[in-house]
Design a protein around this motif. Structure first.
Motif, short mmCIF file in Angstrom:
data_model
loop_
_atom_site.label_atom_id
_atom_site.label_comp_id
_atom_site.label_asym_id
_atom_site.label_seq_id
_atom_site.Cartn_x
_atom_site.Cartn_y
_atom_site.Cartn_z
N CYS A 1 46.26 20.83 113.85
CA CYS A 1 46.21 21.67 112.67
C CYS A 1 47.57 21.56 111.97
CB CYS A 1 45.96 23.11 113.11
SG CYS A 1 45.94 24.32 111.80
N ALA A 2 47.58 21.68 110.67
CA ALA A 2 48.83 21.66 109.91
C ALA A 2 48.70 22.65 108.76
CB ALA A 2 49.14 20.27 109.38
N SER A 3 49.84 23.04 108.21
CA SER A 3 49.80 23.90 107.02
C SER A 3 50.93 23.50 106.08
CB SER A 3 49.92 25.38 107.39
OG SER A 3 51.24 25.71 107.79
N SER A 4 50.78 23.88 104.82
CA SER A 4 51.81 23.62 103.82
C SER A 4 51.75 24.74 102.78
CB SER A 4 51.62 22.25 103.15
OG SER A 4 50.37 22.15 102.52
N PRO A 5 52.88 24.99 102.11
CA PRO A 5 52.89 26.06 101.11
C PRO A 5 51.80 25.88 100.05
CG PRO A 5 55.13 25.40 101.61
CD PRO A 5 54.23 24.42 102.31
N SER A 6 51.64 24.64 99.59
CA SER A 6 50.55 24.28 98.71
C SER A 6 50.14 22.87 99.06
CB SER A 6 50.98 24.35 97.24
OG SER A 6 51.79 23.22 96.93
N SER A 7 49.11 22.35 98.41
CA SER A 7 48.67 20.99 98.74
C SER A 7 49.69 19.95 98.31
CB SER A 7 47.31 20.71 98.08
OG SER A 7 47.42 20.79 96.67
#
Lengths: 112, 112
Positions: free
Chosen positions: B91-97
């Motif tokens: 899984c990963a996340s970022s502030p925006s795409s």
């Protein structure tokens, strides 16, 4: 070890040497490039990034070079340490909602 | 505190079973992702959600269904597991795409 049978490109260096890891990318429209480091049993860890309007960016002990003419990216690590031993991935981002396309990875082994 | 966390870390199951992997991020990011890393270390995106909306859906069997109950969570449900589903799922996340993606520690799925 974990690398057995992987057949990834490998780079072996002595502690204190400089390391250069290379990556060829495929999409001439990619606007953003990232290098990740993945240690055994862990997730990819962000190292440094560069946007397509730049050709060089420096961080702490690391430098990324971008050559858009030949679609080539490199990661230079200065004074390589045993803790730098890992698999290194380059990734490119096209214009589609942040989709990252990863390269195959390079195994860096640093010998004390 | 772990920024992107996944549970479980290891999952061993029989062919044909249904299983879920959970992901949570406490970074306040809007965008979350699921990647699959195969035995050759190749990392490929599967899905991406932005504010609970699906924005990337790669060519993945429809046995895989992501669910985002809120923007801090992105779960992955897999029906009728097959041997070829064995991999490490990140899984990963970022502030925006458009921003740098930060990865979780991974879930190693083994289908027997």
């Amino acid at each position: 070890g974990e690398s057995v049978g992987l057949h990834l490109p490998t780079l072996s260096v002595q502690e204190g040497d400089n390391s250069i890891i290379n990556c060829a990318y495929s999409n001439s429209a990619s606007d953003y490039f990232i290098w990740y480091k993945q240690e055994s049993g862990k997730g990819p860890q962000f190292i440094i990034d560069i946007r397509s309007n730049m050709d060089k960016r420096q961080g702490q002990r690391v430098t990324v070079l971008l050559n858009k003419t030949v679609k080539h990216l490199s990661l230079q690590i200065a004074a390589t340490q045993p803790g730098d031993s890992a698999v290194y991935f380059c990734a490119e981002r096209g214009t589609s909602y942040g989709k990252l396309t990863f390269g195959q990875g390079t195994i860096l082994t640093v010998h004390p | 505190d772990t920024a992107v966390s996944q549970t479980p870390k290891y999952l061993v199951t029989q062919m044909g079973n249904d299983k879920s992997i959970k992901c949570e991020q406490n970074l306040g990011h809007d965008t979350m992702y699921w990647y699959k890393q195969d035995s050759k270390k190749f990392l490929k995106i599967m899905f991406s959600y932005n504010n609970k909306e699906l924005i990337i859906n790669e060519t993945v069997p429809n046995r895989f269904s992501p669910k985002s109950p809120d923007k801090a969570h992105l779960n992955l449900h897999i029906n009728s597991l097959e041997l070829g589903d064995s991999a490490v799922y990140f899984c990963a996340s970022s502030p925006s795409s458009a921003d740098t993606q930060y990865f979780g520690p991974g879930t190693r799925l083994t289908v027997l």
